[in-house]
Design an enzyme around this catalytic site. Structure first.
Site: not given
Ligand code: AMP
Length: 301
Positions: A32, A36-37, A61, A149, A151-152, A189
């Protein structure tokens, strides 16, 4: 872009690259994909010859099965985005590839309090599952650099500990949070927010920024009290936590002077969607620590 679905195939391919001295950057995701990704991919491309992105919605998880079920899956669109971003390799494994029958499931690694606080209180088992999949993905991809990121933030802190305990040679690179124009942190989300929730959600970042402005005047305790109050006053917000913690240990701070790295972290339910965000209140910008532990940690401005 090359697409691999099998562990054996991607390992074989990457081994050949590694033998030629090619440096590999890796950004693990759950798909998704949004801008950010893309930040992670773009950064990796500037620092490595080959960038690998994985898309794997990791069942271990999710502590809430309905959250796993509702997690957005948009593979075709993700592939387009990765091609546009110039990603060289996509790893898109099945659950059976990542967790083959008979595989040792428990990690020989402990995170102390890092996985028990903040998110750990509200999402039991989440970080165990996250660490398990990151461990497995690192074993498969074995990158020079791992892009995650800010972000987490707690996830990143736990992965830093994981790399250190694995005595991994992989360098962790923290990438700043990409936001919408109104300040809302981009997240997979966000598509689940209805109009009212979407309109209110940017207040999280706004209030975090106001907390930053208070650091000259107030103690972390007082900032926490005032910020909690502000968050609770927003219609449709249900706050789980707001804390000011040490960015290394995630322990609450009594004084900002106690640390070189202070972070304000929060989780808020907005219209039935759980959003997390954070803001660094204080940080020494670059820290390449301990050749002994192999730990390395960088902030990407
Ligand atoms: P996820 O797919 O949500 O598990 O995120 C994958 C990676 O993308 C993780 O390292 C997150 O921290 C990073 N990530 C998600 N959202 C953002 C964002 N808004 N800005 C920067 N990195 C992000």
């Amino acid at each position: 872009m090359l697409l691999f679905k099998r562990v054996q195939d991607i390992q074989q391919y990457l081994n050949v690259l590694r033998q030629k001295g090619v440096e590999i950057g890796f950004a693990p995701t759950m798909g998704a994909l949004h801008s950010g990704h893309t930040v992670l991919i773009t950064r990796s491309k500037t620092e490595n010859q080959v960038t690998v992105c994985s898309i794997f919605v990791n069942p271990t998880q999710f502590n809430d099965p309905s959250d796993l079920e509702k997690y957005p899956r948009t593979v075709e669109h993700d592939i387009e985005r990765l091609v546009e971003a110039g990603c060289e390799i996509l790893f898109l494994p099945s659950v059976a590839e990542i967790y083959p029958k008979g595989m040792q499931q428990n990690l020989p690694i402990q995170f102390g309090r890092l996985d028990k606080v903040l998110e750990g209180v509200f999402r039991p088992g989440h970080f165990n599952g996250m660490a398990q999949v990151v461990y497995r993905l690192l074993e498969i991809v074995n990158p020079n650099r791992l892009y995650m990121g800010q972000k987490d933030f707690q996830q990143l802190t736990i992965v830093r500990s994981l790399l250190s305990q694995m005595r991994s040679g992989t360098e962790l690179v923290m990438c700043e949070t990409k936001r919408e124009k109104d300040g809302l942190a981009m997240s997979s989300r966000n598509v689940r927010l209805d109009a009212a929730a979407r309109a209110a959600a940017p207040k999280i970042h706004q209030i975090l920024t106001e907390a930053l402005d208070m650091t000259e005047e107030y103690s972390p305790n007082e900032i926490q009290r005032r910020t909690m109050q502000k968050l609770k006053e927003i219609k449709g917000f249900d706050v789980e936590y707001f804390e000011i913690v040490d960015g290394h240990t995630l322990m609450p701070l009594r004084l900002l002077g106690e640390t070189d790295f202070a972070v304000a972290v929060t989780a808020v339910w907005v219209g039935g969607v759980r959003l997390i965000d954070n803001l660094i209140l204080k940080q020494i910008m670059e820290q390449d620590v301990s050749a002994e532990t192999g730990e390395s940690y960088r902030q990407i401005p």
